[in-house]
Scaffold this motif. Sequence first.
Motif, short mmCIF file in Angstrom:
data_model
loop_
_atom_site.label_atom_id
_atom_site.label_comp_id
_atom_site.label_asym_id
_atom_site.label_seq_id
_atom_site.Cartn_x
_atom_site.Cartn_y
_atom_site.Cartn_z
N ASP A 90 0.86 -1.18 0.00
CA ASP A 90 0.00 0.00 0.00
C ASP A 90 0.90 1.24 0.00
OD1 ASP A 90 -2.28 -1.58 0.15
OD2 ASP A 90 -2.27 -1.60 2.34
N LEU A 91 0.64 2.12 -0.97
CA LEU A 91 1.50 3.27 -1.19
C LEU A 91 0.75 4.57 -0.97
CD1 LEU A 91 2.77 1.83 -4.52
CD2 LEU A 91 4.25 2.10 -2.53
N VAL A 92 1.43 5.57 -0.43
CA VAL A 92 0.90 6.92 -0.37
C VAL A 92 1.23 7.61 -1.69
CG1 VAL A 92 1.05 9.16 0.77
CG2 VAL A 92 1.18 7.07 2.12
N VAL A 93 0.22 8.16 -2.35
CA VAL A 93 0.41 8.88 -3.60
C VAL A 93 -0.44 10.14 -3.58
CG1 VAL A 93 0.95 6.81 -4.95
CG2 VAL A 93 -1.42 7.60 -4.77
N GLY A 94 -0.19 11.01 -4.56
CA GLY A 94 -0.95 12.25 -4.66
C GLY A 94 -0.34 13.13 -5.73
N PRO A 95 -0.78 14.38 -5.80
CA PRO A 95 -0.23 15.30 -6.80
C PRO A 95 1.29 15.40 -6.67
CG PRO A 95 -2.18 16.24 -5.76
CD PRO A 95 -1.85 15.00 -4.99
N GLY A 96 1.98 15.29 -7.80
CA GLY A 96 3.43 15.41 -7.79
C GLY A 96 4.16 14.10 -7.95
N VAL A 97 3.43 12.97 -7.98
CA VAL A 97 4.09 11.69 -8.17
C VAL A 97 3.26 10.85 -9.13
CG1 VAL A 97 2.94 10.47 -6.26
CG2 VAL A 97 5.23 9.77 -6.99
N PHE A 98 3.94 10.06 -9.96
CA PHE A 98 3.27 9.17 -10.90
C PHE A 98 2.52 8.10 -10.12
CE2 PHE A 98 3.23 5.42 -13.66
CZ PHE A 98 2.70 5.96 -14.83
N VAL A 99 1.26 7.88 -10.51
CA VAL A 99 0.44 6.85 -9.85
C VAL A 99 0.74 5.49 -10.48
CG1 VAL A 99 -1.90 6.03 -9.41
CG2 VAL A 99 -1.38 8.48 -9.24
N PRO A 100 1.18 4.51 -9.69
CA PRO A 100 1.46 3.18 -10.25
C PRO A 100 0.23 2.58 -10.91
CG PRO A 100 2.29 3.36 -8.01
CD PRO A 100 1.45 4.57 -8.24
N ARG A 101 0.45 1.89 -12.04
CA ARG A 101 -0.63 1.26 -12.79
C ARG A 101 -0.56 -0.25 -12.64
NH1 ARG A 101 -0.77 6.32 -13.16
NH2 ARG A 101 -1.60 7.43 -14.96
N PRO A 102 -1.69 -0.94 -12.81
CA PRO A 102 -1.70 -2.41 -12.71
C PRO A 102 -0.75 -3.08 -13.69
CG PRO A 102 -3.95 -1.56 -12.66
CD PRO A 102 -3.06 -0.40 -12.98
N GLU A 103 -0.49 -2.43 -14.85
CA GLU A 103 0.40 -3.02 -15.85
C GLU A 103 1.80 -3.30 -15.28
OE1 GLU A 103 -1.33 -0.29 -16.23
OE2 GLU A 103 -2.62 -0.50 -18.00
N THR A 104 2.20 -2.52 -14.30
CA THR A 104 3.54 -2.66 -13.74
C THR A 104 3.69 -3.93 -12.93
OG1 THR A 104 3.77 -0.25 -13.77
CG2 THR A 104 5.33 -1.44 -12.41
N GLU A 105 2.57 -4.58 -12.56
CA GLU A 105 2.66 -5.87 -11.89
C GLU A 105 3.43 -6.88 -12.75
OE1 GLU A 105 1.73 -6.58 -8.88
OE2 GLU A 105 0.14 -5.17 -8.30
N VAL A 106 3.33 -6.75 -14.08
CA VAL A 106 4.06 -7.65 -14.97
C VAL A 106 5.56 -7.49 -14.77
CG1 VAL A 106 4.54 -8.22 -17.39
CG2 VAL A 106 2.20 -7.71 -16.66
N LEU A 107 6.02 -6.24 -14.69
CA LEU A 107 7.45 -6.00 -14.48
C LEU A 107 7.90 -6.58 -13.13
CD1 LEU A 107 9.34 -2.70 -15.21
CD2 LEU A 107 9.73 -3.95 -13.10
N VAL A 108 7.11 -6.37 -12.10
CA VAL A 108 7.46 -6.91 -10.78
C VAL A 108 7.56 -8.43 -10.84
CG1 VAL A 108 6.71 -7.17 -8.39
CG2 VAL A 108 6.50 -4.95 -9.52
N GLY A 109 6.60 -9.06 -11.51
CA GLY A 109 6.64 -10.52 -11.62
C GLY A 109 7.86 -11.02 -12.36
N LEU A 110 8.24 -10.33 -13.43
CA LEU A 110 9.44 -10.71 -14.18
C LEU A 110 10.71 -10.50 -13.34
CD1 LEU A 110 8.50 -9.19 -17.65
CD2 LEU A 110 8.75 -11.63 -17.12
N ALA A 111 10.73 -9.44 -12.56
CA ALA A 111 11.88 -9.20 -11.69
C ALA A 111 12.03 -10.31 -10.66
CB ALA A 111 11.75 -7.84 -11.00
N LEU A 112 10.94 -10.71 -10.04
CA LEU A 112 11.01 -11.77 -9.05
C LEU A 112 11.41 -13.10 -9.68
CD1 LEU A 112 7.90 -10.86 -6.87
CD2 LEU A 112 10.31 -10.36 -6.42
#
Length: 291
Positions: free
Chosen positions: A90-112
């Motif tokens: 769970d991440l804190v986000v808001g104005p000024g930072v890119f909001v993570p997208r579900p697509e990035t789960e693929v990158l995390v899975g490949l990294a692991l």
Amino acid sequence: MNGSPDTVDALVRGAAARLAPAGVPSPTVDAEVLLAHVLGRSVGELRRARLLGEVVPHPGATAYHELVDRRAARVPLQHLTGTAHLGGVDLVVGPGVFVPRPETEVLVGLALAALDEVDAPTVVDLCTGSGAIALAVSRARPDARVGAVELAEDAHRYAVRNVERTGLPVDLRLGRAQEAFEDLVGRVDVVTSNPPYIPPDAVPVDVEVREHDPRVALYGGGEDGLQVPLEVAARAAVLLRPGGVLLMEHAEAQGRSLPEALAAQGCWSSVEDHDDLAGLPRVVRAVRAGP
């Protein structure tokens, strides 16, 4: 909406009817998430309350209407709740930072997957933004040494908060990805990156992205948007050991151009692209060649 009984179900249905014509892609889900946020409940608990016909107190209903109005104006859902989620974090986000997208789960899975047979690995996330990828990897691999770097001070502040909130041991730094982690040159097992990559003449389709994500996190420079990604990849090649892996997210239109450009760098023994869950080109995987 204001004329409806203030039951949980009526509020959600009224909100969804307000959000749908505003072009919100998932109006019912967003309506539920917002009301769960107002009431301090999980979405699962909220859905049970819908079935039971629970009534929402007037102050809660008023606060909810205000959030729904802002979501109908296409303020990102994550800016309204102040949270986003990636890789179980769970991440804190808001104005000024890119909001993570579900697509990035693929990158995390490949990294692991790339770390499966590596004991006590070293991982570096370049252009970390909120710290999402680095924290997801650190959560899944507590034996890993994980570093992350972010250039934008606003985004870095969010990353600092997320590292502090999670308590995960990420070595977070402020600075340019192209020059980061001089102390780890040639020693990194996996480099991850979701860099800015949008071409300068491309306009994001989603209002939430176009009007609310910081430009520094979106536009990659050069005619094709690949200037920053290729600079980051060059730094990754310096940081990685022979056989180490680079995983980089990109736009669907760059599924051929980025792998071809990486292959032309001459320092990768293999380059291949991977689709996201929607079947669109999303993550390039490159293996560092030997000496």
